[in-house]
Write an enzyme that holds these catalytic residues in place. Structure first.
Site, PDB file in Angstrom:
ATOM      1  N   ASP A   1      -2.341  -7.329  15.331  1.00 61.07           N
ATOM      2  CA  ASP A   1      -1.663  -6.028  15.308  1.00 61.07           C
ATOM      3  C   ASP A   1      -1.745  -5.333  16.663  1.00 61.07           C
ATOM      4  OD1 ASP A   1      -4.363  -5.500  15.136  1.00 61.07           O
ATOM      5  OD2 ASP A   1      -4.207  -4.037  13.517  1.00 61.07           O
TER       6      ASP A   1
ATOM      7  N   HIS B   1      -0.084   0.964  16.320  1.00 64.95           N
ATOM      8  CA  HIS B   1      -0.357  -0.233  17.135  1.00 64.95           C
ATOM      9  C   HIS B   1       0.746  -0.471  18.160  1.00 64.95           C
ATOM     10  CE1 HIS B   1      -3.860  -1.285  14.730  1.00 64.95           C
ATOM     11  NE2 HIS B   1      -3.149  -1.052  13.639  1.00 64.95           N
TER      12      HIS B   1
ATOM     13  N   ARG C   1       0.839  -1.208   0.000  1.00 65.33           N
ATOM     14  CA  ARG C   1       0.000   0.000   0.000  1.00 65.33           C
ATOM     15  C   ARG C   1       0.874   1.259   0.000  1.00 65.33           C
ATOM     16  NH1 ARG C   1      -3.463  -1.523   5.277  1.00 65.33           N
ATOM     17  NH2 ARG C   1      -1.483  -2.529   5.739  1.00 65.33           N
TER      18      ARG C   1
ATOM     19  N   LYS D   1       2.181   1.830   7.452  1.00 71.15           N
ATOM     20  CA  LYS D   1       2.551   0.974   8.588  1.00 71.15           C
ATOM     21  C   LYS D   1       3.537   1.657   9.516  1.00 71.15           C
ATOM     22  CE  LYS D   1       1.195  -2.476   9.496  1.00 71.15           C
ATOM     23  NZ  LYS D   1      -0.044  -2.726  10.308  1.00 71.15           N
TER      24      LYS D   1
ATOM     25  N   SER E   1     -10.221  -2.431   8.689  1.00 73.90           N
ATOM     26  CA  SER E   1     -10.866  -3.535   9.412  1.00 73.90           C
ATOM     27  C   SER E   1     -11.903  -4.205   8.530  1.00 73.90           C
ATOM     28  CB  SER E   1     -11.537  -3.007  10.684  1.00 73.90           C
ATOM     29  OG  SER E   1     -10.567  -2.543  11.581  1.00 73.90           O
TER      30      SER E   1
ATOM     31  N   VAL F   1     -11.341  -8.668  18.040  1.00 69.72           N
ATOM     32  CA  VAL F   1     -11.681  -7.763  19.147  1.00 69.72           C
ATOM     33  C   VAL F   1     -10.737  -6.556  19.138  1.00 69.72           C
ATOM     34  CG1 VAL F   1     -12.672  -9.533  20.634  1.00 69.72           C
ATOM     35  CG2 VAL F   1     -10.220  -9.102  20.713  1.00 69.72           C
TER      36      VAL F   1
ATOM     37  N   TYR G   1      -0.460   4.052  10.922  1.00 69.23           N
ATOM     38  CA  TYR G   1      -0.866   3.013  11.878  1.00 69.23           C
ATOM     39  C   TYR G   1       0.343   2.707  12.744  1.00 69.23           C
ATOM     40  CZ  TYR G   1      -5.035   2.038   9.092  1.00 69.23           C
ATOM     41  OH  TYR G   1      -6.232   2.146   8.431  1.00 69.23           O
TER      42      TYR G   1
ATOM     43  N   ASN H   1      -0.563  -7.237   8.684  1.00 73.68           N
ATOM     44  CA  ASN H   1      -0.929  -6.211   7.677  1.00 73.68           C
ATOM     45  C   ASN H   1      -1.726  -6.880   6.559  1.00 73.68           C
ATOM     46  OD1 ASN H   1       1.380  -7.601   6.751  1.00 73.68           O
ATOM     47  ND2 ASN H   1       2.044  -5.879   5.489  1.00 73.68           N
TER      48      ASN H   1
ATOM     49  N   GLU I   1      -5.150   4.502  14.112  1.00 73.07           N
ATOM     50  CA  GLU I   1      -6.134   3.622  14.756  1.00 73.07           C
ATOM     51  C   GLU I   1      -6.715   4.194  16.044  1.00 73.07           C
ATOM     52  OE1 GLU I   1      -2.918   2.996  14.554  1.00 73.07           O
ATOM     53  OE2 GLU I   1      -2.161   2.329  16.502  1.00 73.07           O
TER      54      GLU I   1
END
Ligand SMILES: NC(=O)c1ccc[n+]([C@@H]2O[C@H](COP(=O)([O-])OP(=O)(O)OC[C@H]3O[C@@H](n4cnc5c(N)ncnc54)[C@H](O)[C@@H]3O)[C@@H](O)[C@H]2O)c1
Length: 377
Positions: free
Chosen positions: A271, A96, A15, A75, A134, A240, A94, A301, A118
């Site tokens: 992640d 995480h 991406r 990322k 997601s 979740v 992102y 990813n 996120e």
């Protein structure tokens, strides 16, 4: 504001953060946009597409970071990128952080300002920059699960795209009825699987059932329910999310012993550290491993493998926020936009998200304190 878009260097990550169309919106407002050479290739964009959108092409990764102020990427930075960043940089990507102490400490040491896609959160508690990925990861989780259920991969040997009313219909159990979980459920139900979704939030369960025309069974999640449904499942999907925090551990190694051999687990929440005790991050190049006869797929990813679809979705979601940051500067943008302020994860070497600070026992200050310290300068 000089906006930089680097080429992603994570393994099998194709991406790019912004499409040429989104870049045009920024250059049209007078911002300088630098794009690393071949950054868009994986998503089918040429350098000339970016040049036509008013961007300048920069030949190397190091130069791109050196010249840019606002780095917009998909990322989290890889170790070789840590040294390219410093106090002048605002990183929008992102992150995480809950999944990696090393990443968290490395970025803190560089004293960058980091805003995580996120954790940008609107007043209704939704995550507009996480949701598009997601949705894609949820759909992919069912498709990947379908593949690894096949016998040659070690799966139980059931066809997920089953025959209607087939009593052998594979049982798909989905932990989490949010965006990824509902997308996974929709895809699995469309293929004819017997789908059960578990969540601790009754409203989320109700919404999922309504959205899917009652084609799934909704169950209020607790440890007993998870054990019961996991033991019967052919495919388990972990979807979740606890914002700003590590994923809750829902399935332990002992639970694997209750499952049949060839059960497949797709842990989308990897992640955020994963919701299965035996999960560990994998890559598209080597996506699965087996523990006690249970196949685990834990690619962190997942949407990176469908870049032509996911780049467009990510770019459309983030560009209004990139415009805010570029137009006003990060401090004023965060002062004025509450959802974006929730995205701030660190500034001047200190975390601004409390659960991560607690998780890693690191110093914490609030986003408001971080912004106030800036006003005093
Ligand atoms: N692996 C990948 O490539 C990839 C891609 C995109 C998203 N994700 C991840 O997928 C996860 C889900 O994202 P989302 O956007 O669907 O989140 P979401 O907030 O829309 O949904 C998460 C759901 O989990 C539920 N939940 C929280 N704790 C729970 C518990 N203990 N038991 C049962 N349910 C619980 C919440 O009530 C919520 O309904 C996140 O970790 C996200 O980062 C991974």
């Amino acid at each position: 504001m000089i906006v930089g878009i680097p080429k992603e260097i994570k393994q099998q990550e194709y991406r790019v953060a912004l499409t040429p169309e989104a870049v045009q919106r920024l250059t049209g407002s007078g911002h300088s946009v630098l794009v690393e050479k071949a950054a868009g290739e994986g998503a089918l964009f040429n350098d000339s597409d970016y040049i036509n959108a008013g961007a300048k092409i920069v030949s190397t990764h190091g130069k791109l970071f050196f010249l840019s102020e606002l780095i917009v990427k998909v990322k989290e930075p890889m170790p070789e990128e840590y040294v390219l960043m410093g106090t002048k940089h605002v990183l929008f990507a992102y992150l995480h952080l809950a999944s990696s102490r090393n990443l968290t400490e490395a970025l803190l040491a560089r004293k960058i300002t980091a805003i995580a896609f996120e954790t940008v959160e609107t007043s209704d508690g939704s995550h507009p920059l996480l949701a598009p990925m997601s949705e894609i990861a949820g759909r992919l989780s069912t498709l990947e699960g379908a593949k690894y259920l096949q016998r040659p991969w070690g799966g139980v040997g059931k066809l997920l795209a089953t025959f209607s009313e087939d009593e052998l219909a594979p049982k798909v159990v989905i932990l989490g009825a949010g965006v990824a979980g509902t997308a996974a459920a929709r895809t699995a139900a469309a293929l004819g699987a017997d789908v059960t979704v578990l969540d601790i939030n009754e409203d989320k369960l109700r919404a999922a059932v309504n959205m899917l025309d009652g084609k799934v069974t909704a169950v209020l999640s607790d440890q007993k329910a998870i054990e019961k449904y996991a033991a019967e499942a052919d495919l388990i999907i972990g979807a979740v999310y606890r914002p700003n925090d590590k994923a809750p551990g829902l399935i332990t190694r002992d639970h694997l012993k209750l499952m049949k051999k060839g059960t497949v687990i797709v842990d989308i929440a990897i992640d955020q550290g994963g919701c299965i005790e035996t999960s560990k991050p994998t890559t598209h190049a080597d996506p699965i491993f087996e523990v006690d006869g249970v196949i685990h797929y834990c690619v962190a990813n997942m949407p990176g493998c469908v870049p032509a679809t996911s780049t467009d979705a990510i770019s459309k979601a983030i560009v209004p926020y990139v415009e805010l940051l570029a137009d006003m500067g990060w401090k004023e943008a965060l002062r004025q936009d509450e959802p974006l302020r929730k995205g701030l994860n660190m500034h001047q070497g200190k975390l601004t998200c409390e659960p991560i600070a607690r998780l890693f026992e690191l110093p914490f200050w609030s986003a408001n304190d971080a912004l106030e310290s800036e006003s005093e300068k």
